[in-house]
Design a protein around this motif. Structure first.
Motif, PDB file in Angstrom:
ATOM      1  N   ALA A 258      43.632  37.951  46.478  1.00 25.29           N
ATOM      2  CA  ALA A 258      45.032  38.380  46.629  1.00 25.29           C
ATOM      3  C   ALA A 258      45.790  38.464  45.302  1.00 25.29           C
ATOM      4  N   PRO A 259      45.626  37.525  44.370  1.00 25.93           N
ATOM      5  CA  PRO A 259      46.366  37.628  43.107  1.00 25.93           C
ATOM      6  C   PRO A 259      46.037  38.882  42.286  1.00 25.93           C
ATOM      7  N   TYR A 260      44.910  39.513  42.581  1.00 21.24           N
ATOM      8  CA  TYR A 260      44.497  40.692  41.826  1.00 21.24           C
ATOM      9  C   TYR A 260      44.976  42.001  42.452  1.00 21.24           C
ATOM     10  N   LYS A 261      45.566  41.912  43.649  1.00 19.74           N
ATOM     11  CA  LYS A 261      46.060  43.117  44.311  1.00 19.74           C
ATOM     12  C   LYS A 261      47.165  43.726  43.455  1.00 19.74           C
ATOM     13  N   GLY A 262      47.062  45.009  43.178  1.00 24.62           N
ATOM     14  CA  GLY A 262      48.022  45.682  42.316  1.00 24.62           C
ATOM     15  C   GLY A 262      47.697  45.547  40.841  1.00 24.62           C
ATOM     16  N   VAL A 263      46.715  44.687  40.521  1.00 26.23           N
ATOM     17  CA  VAL A 263      46.289  44.490  39.131  1.00 26.23           C
ATOM     18  C   VAL A 263      44.985  45.245  38.895  1.00 26.23           C
ATOM     19  N   TRP A 264      44.029  45.044  39.801  1.00 25.07           N
ATOM     20  CA  TRP A 264      42.751  45.743  39.719  1.00 25.07           C
ATOM     21  C   TRP A 264      42.845  47.081  40.436  1.00 25.07           C
ATOM     22  N   VAL A 265      42.446  48.137  39.778  1.00 28.91           N
ATOM     23  CA  VAL A 265      42.464  49.469  40.386  1.00 28.91           C
ATOM     24  C   VAL A 265      41.568  49.515  41.619  1.00 28.91           C
ATOM     25  N   ARG A 266      40.437  48.859  41.555  1.00 32.16           N
ATOM     26  CA  ARG A 266      39.456  48.895  42.652  1.00 32.16           C
ATOM     27  C   ARG A 266      39.501  47.624  43.506  1.00 32.16           C
ATOM     28  N   HIS A 267      40.643  47.033  43.628  1.00 36.87           N
ATOM     29  CA  HIS A 267      40.797  45.771  44.361  1.00 36.87           C
ATOM     30  C   HIS A 267      40.174  45.830  45.749  1.00 36.87           C
ATOM     31  N   GLU A 268      40.542  46.805  46.543  1.00 34.05           N
ATOM     32  CA  GLU A 268      40.037  46.893  47.920  1.00 34.05           C
ATOM     33  C   GLU A 268      38.524  47.110  47.955  1.00 34.05           C
ATOM     34  N   ASP A 269      37.996  47.882  47.014  1.00 34.42           N
ATOM     35  CA  ASP A 269      36.548  48.104  46.947  1.00 34.42           C
ATOM     36  C   ASP A 269      35.816  46.801  46.628  1.00 34.42           C
ATOM     37  N   ILE A 270      36.383  46.004  45.734  1.00 33.26           N
ATOM     38  CA  ILE A 270      35.767  44.736  45.363  1.00 33.26           C
ATOM     39  C   ILE A 270      35.779  43.769  46.544  1.00 33.26           C
ATOM     40  N   VAL A 271      36.900  43.704  47.255  1.00 34.54           N
ATOM     41  CA  VAL A 271      36.984  42.849  48.439  1.00 34.54           C
ATOM     42  C   VAL A 271      35.952  43.308  49.475  1.00 34.54           C
ATOM     43  N   ALA A 272      35.881  44.602  49.714  1.00 32.57           N
ATOM     44  CA  ALA A 272      34.915  45.132  50.692  1.00 32.57           C
ATOM     45  C   ALA A 272      33.485  44.784  50.279  1.00 32.57           C
ATOM     46  N   HIS A 273      33.180  44.909  49.005  1.00 32.12           N
ATOM     47  CA  HIS A 273      31.836  44.569  48.523  1.00 32.12           C
ATOM     48  C   HIS A 273      31.533  43.089  48.765  1.00 32.12           C
ATOM     49  N   CYS A 274      32.481  42.226  48.490  1.00 28.12           N
ATOM     50  CA  CYS A 274      32.259  40.786  48.680  1.00 28.12           C
ATOM     51  C   CYS A 274      32.069  40.429  50.145  1.00 28.12           C
ATOM     52  N   LEU A 275      32.584  41.246  51.028  1.00 20.77           N
ATOM     53  CA  LEU A 275      32.427  41.003  52.461  1.00 20.77           C
ATOM     54  C   LEU A 275      31.098  41.525  52.997  1.00 20.77           C
ATOM     55  N   GLU A 276      30.347  42.265  52.187  1.00 18.33           N
ATOM     56  CA  GLU A 276      29.087  42.870  52.639  1.00 18.33           C
ATOM     57  C   GLU A 276      27.966  41.862  52.860  1.00 18.33           C
ATOM     58  N   GLY A 277      27.989  40.769  52.152  1.00 15.92           N
ATOM     59  CA  GLY A 277      26.871  39.852  52.272  1.00 15.92           C
ATOM     60  C   GLY A 277      27.228  38.468  51.791  1.00 15.92           C
ATOM     61  N   PRO A 278      26.224  37.639  51.625  1.00 10.28           N
ATOM     62  CA  PRO A 278      26.486  36.259  51.198  1.00 10.28           C
ATOM     63  C   PRO A 278      27.081  36.205  49.792  1.00 10.28           C
ATOM     64  N   VAL A 279      27.883  35.190  49.587  1.00 11.63           N
ATOM     65  CA  VAL A 279      28.509  34.935  48.292  1.00 11.63           C
ATOM     66  C   VAL A 279      28.195  33.501  47.894  1.00 11.63           C
ATOM     67  N   VAL A 280      27.893  33.296  46.636  1.00 18.57           N
ATOM     68  CA  VAL A 280      27.595  31.964  46.127  1.00 18.57           C
ATOM     69  C   VAL A 280      28.682  31.583  45.133  1.00 18.57           C
ATOM     70  N   ALA A 281      29.271  30.425  45.315  1.00 17.99           N
ATOM     71  CA  ALA A 281      30.265  29.911  44.377  1.00 17.99           C
ATOM     72  C   ALA A 281      29.608  28.858  43.507  1.00 17.99           C
ATOM     73  N   VAL A 282      29.798  28.988  42.207  1.00 19.14           N
ATOM     74  CA  VAL A 282      29.207  28.055  41.249  1.00 19.14           C
ATOM     75  C   VAL A 282      30.301  27.577  40.310  1.00 19.14           C
ATOM     76  N   GLN A 283      30.392  26.284  40.149  1.00 20.02           N
ATOM     77  CA  GLN A 283      31.335  25.716  39.201  1.00 20.02           C
ATOM     78  C   GLN A 283      30.584  25.429  37.904  1.00 20.02           C
ATOM     79  N   VAL A 284      31.022  26.057  36.825  1.00 20.70           N
ATOM     80  CA  VAL A 284      30.368  25.909  35.529  1.00 20.70           C
ATOM     81  C   VAL A 284      31.285  25.103  34.620  1.00 20.70           C
TER      82      VAL A 284
END
Length: 97
Positions: free
Chosen positions: A7-33
């Motif tokens: 949500a914080p990137y909405k209006g900032v990233w040109v492809r915001h909706e495409d990126i969200v849609a891509h992340c919803l396509e499959g599993p996501v792994v969160a890693v804390q570095v």
């Protein structure tokens, strides 16, 4: 969750909706570095995979990205955002389980 996280990137990233849609396509792994944000960003490489392959050929995005949207990895921009993003994945979402 994906809409909320990006949500914080909405209006900032040109492809915001495409990126969200891509992340919803499959599993996501969160890693804390535990590293400086600048070091992690260098390891990830530029968002544009064409630039990543030229400027950082050994980066994650150069090796695994296929487009600006499907660039293999999300990497925080700022030190403060890194803390907030880790808190979201490892505390907020963990509380929902």
């Amino acid at each position: 969750m994906c809409h909320e996280f990006f949500a914080p990137y909405k209006g900032v990233w040109v492809r915001h909706e495409d990126i969200v849609a891509h992340c919803l396509e499959g599993p996501v792994v969160a890693v804390q570095v535990r590293a400086a944000v600048a070091d992690l960003r260098e390891f990830c490489g530029p968002v544009d995979i064409t630039l990543a392959k030229t400027l950082r050929p050994k980066s994650l995005r150069a090796a695994f990205g296929s487009s600006v949207v499907k660039n293999a990895v999300h990497c925080t921009d700022l030190d403060d955002d890194g803390f907030l993003e880790c808190n979201y994945f490892f505390n907020v979402l963990a509380g929902l389980a």
